[in-house]
Design an enzyme around this catalytic site. Sequence first.
Site, PDB file in Angstrom:
ATOM      1  N   ASP B  92       0.868  -1.182   0.000  1.00 58.53           N
ATOM      2  CA  ASP B  92       0.000   0.000   0.000  1.00 58.53           C
ATOM      3  C   ASP B  92       0.902   1.228   0.000  1.00 58.53           C
ATOM      4  O   ASP B  92       2.126   1.107   0.065  1.00 58.53           O
ATOM      5  CB  ASP B  92      -0.956  -0.034   1.194  1.00 58.53           C
ATOM      6  CG  ASP B  92      -0.227   0.134   2.521  1.00 58.53           C
ATOM      7  OD1 ASP B  92       1.007   0.334   2.516  1.00 58.53           O
ATOM      8  OD2 ASP B  92      -0.879   0.063   3.561  1.00 58.53           O
ATOM      9  N   ASP B 271      -7.715  -7.568   0.132  1.00 58.91           N
ATOM     10  CA  ASP B 271      -6.834  -7.766   1.284  1.00 58.91           C
ATOM     11  C   ASP B 271      -7.609  -7.293   2.497  1.00 58.91           C
ATOM     12  O   ASP B 271      -8.532  -6.467   2.380  1.00 58.91           O
ATOM     13  CB  ASP B 271      -5.557  -6.922   1.186  1.00 58.91           C
ATOM     14  CG  ASP B 271      -5.800  -5.488   1.623  1.00 58.91           C
ATOM     15  OD1 ASP B 271      -6.427  -4.731   0.856  1.00 58.91           O
ATOM     16  OD2 ASP B 271      -5.414  -5.119   2.759  1.00 58.91           O
TER      17      ASP B 271
END
Lengths: 376, 376
Positions: B92, B271
């Site tokens: 991320d 996720d």
Amino acid sequence: MKFELIQKGKGTKARAGKITTDHGEIETPIFMPVGTIGSVKGLHLKDLSDDVQAQIILGNTYHLYLRPGLDTLEKAGGLHKFNGWNGPILTDSGGFQVFSLGDIRKITEEGAEFRSHIDGSRHLFTPENVMDTQRTIGADIIMAFDECTPGDADYGYAKKSLSLTQRWLERCVKRFDETKPKYGYNQTLFPIVQGCVYKDLRIKAAEHVASLDREGYAIGGLSVGESEEDMYAMVEVVNEVLPEEKPRYLMGVGTPVNILENIDRGVDMFDCVMPTRNGRNGMLFTWNGIMNMRNQKWANDFTPLDPAGTSYVDQTYTKAYVRHLYKSKEMLGAQIGSIHNLTFYLSLVREARKQILDGTFPEWKARMVKQLSRRL
Amino acid sequence: MKFELIQKGKGTKARAGKITTDHGEIETPIFMPVGTIGSVKGLHLKDLSDDVQAQIILGNTYHLYLRPGLDTLEKAGGLHKFNGWNGPILTDSGGFQVFSLGDIRKITEEGAEFRSHIDGSRHLFTPENVMDTQRTIGADIIMAFDECTPGDADYGYAKKSLSLTQRWLERCVKRFDETKPKYGYNQTLFPIVQGCVYKDLRIKAAEHVASLDREGYAIGGLSVGESEEDMYAMVEVVNEVLPEEKPRYLMGVGTPVNILENIDRGVDMFDCVMPTRNGRNGMLFTWNGIMNMRNQKWANDFTPLDPAGTSYVDQTYTKAYVRHLYKSKEMLGAQIGSIHNLTFYLSLVREARKQILDGTFPEWKARMVKQLSRRL
């Protein structure tokens, strides 16, 4: 239970042997991983068998009695069925934990009254009910209920304490012999030698337990605050008295060096929380010495954790990564350290046994003692 | 990176596909275990491959930037070399973590200034340096630096926030395209669609990212406080706009039911920390529903943890034992729950893919949605 003394070392009191229980064989000298509340902290059962190659584990009566409790253990069919470990299990008597409770326990002739560290509830351990409890837990090897005398006790206290332990032992033996195993396999009772750091008390205690003619004996009340010299001296004194043809278990000891020194003095069995506790905190034992994994020096060391190690974790993870896990408080760090240390401890006693069988134990031990205590 | 759309479901927008990266293939729909600081909490690498059968894992830029830091990651040769995971990795952008810091961060046109939650030190994330950071971490898939708009933001805030995200995205793309991978394998940049729960903003955002013609796209700012209906509605709106031939990643979602509902709406990648976080706390997801392992009802249930489960832990440990581990706060409980849940999540997306390929996804999904949310 059967103990076969396979070989006595040359120039040492070290021995190689084999214990046979209904849950399998144990090659001695052996180290027993501590499964306090039923689980060896941080390890899966397959880690215990595949990596550590444990042959017997230890359970703590005090903890198991409180949680999950005897009702659940009995319904499960004993601890083996409950935690899935199919090898031999030894349980301590709970004495050590109870005495560690300090203010919230009281010792009388009858037994030890204490408050649970979990909910403050009152309980009484007596020699009789502790035998019943260990029968119910389903241990292969049951320990006598004793008072663990502190390492710094004065002679008067140690003497009084030993007398109590001896009276309790007689009651343990009586109760144990009057009762039967619950789950179809044999159980055996090991008396414990106390006597603090006083030679005459230790001799008296060893003679007393030997007179009871049980299948094995334990040495307790060491590694509880006394010096290493006193520990070794007491083990020597006691092992002079204990019969050669029975296994000897030194309770709660110790560092890798302590283990080799006591194997050298004729001890066959060991347990200690050190490999798991220190493993959780980042102190790793290796053939080359001790590594503090929190140390800055590992920050950019991308070599395998322990090239000489036989565990999965030793070859899979790098020193830098494991350091990072400890610094970041990631639970995987604790898992890796625990598996590594236990695998090392079992490798250590396995290698010691090989050296005894080869007749090379004394030279090997002298070399190892220097190497193992180095700080890397 | 290559994405192959293998099959579109019938009576659903669900798709089966395959992503090819330099670190291996990923069959979609896929769930990505979260490896916050490099490790998937509580799991060994072999658990991830043998039990979970993970195909890609996620790392958090914010955490990795602070610990072990870019210097160590670069010296290691990237995160794959550092943590030993050889499959694909997505990172991320750190945006979500930074915005979660609340009082100790400040957003400007330039970027986000924040204080480390570890030592209070000051740092600045900009679109440019976050691209460089993810290049250095060595992710296969790099996420754009965006502002994650809270689920309850008003329209005015959401619109302003989206504009900033769009300007930052242009800067991300520019920097990414001007720089090269560091470790010899390809990296790709996924833009993120924001826009809160406002349909027109989401459409505008989706059109903007689509115009940039990247290899994949993400949907962010969902599962951050809005209702499930809003979440599903936004995913529908966005997926109408995003090109069919590129993978779509819904960030930070969610429960097993959320995952099936969003697969149904055309999402390919997921996720979430839920399987590991809830696993550590004793909430286990199974094909038959949800089990709270701390519940008294499991105390004497000696059947396997999850007879339908495919993980080692499902067949090895009993419900009663696992309950005991959670009640006693033994770390093995957290380990078991984490492996179990992740294995289940990966089974879930694997089975979803099979159902899509078989053309039976809609009926199967309808059945599963009822079953999976039951409380056992």
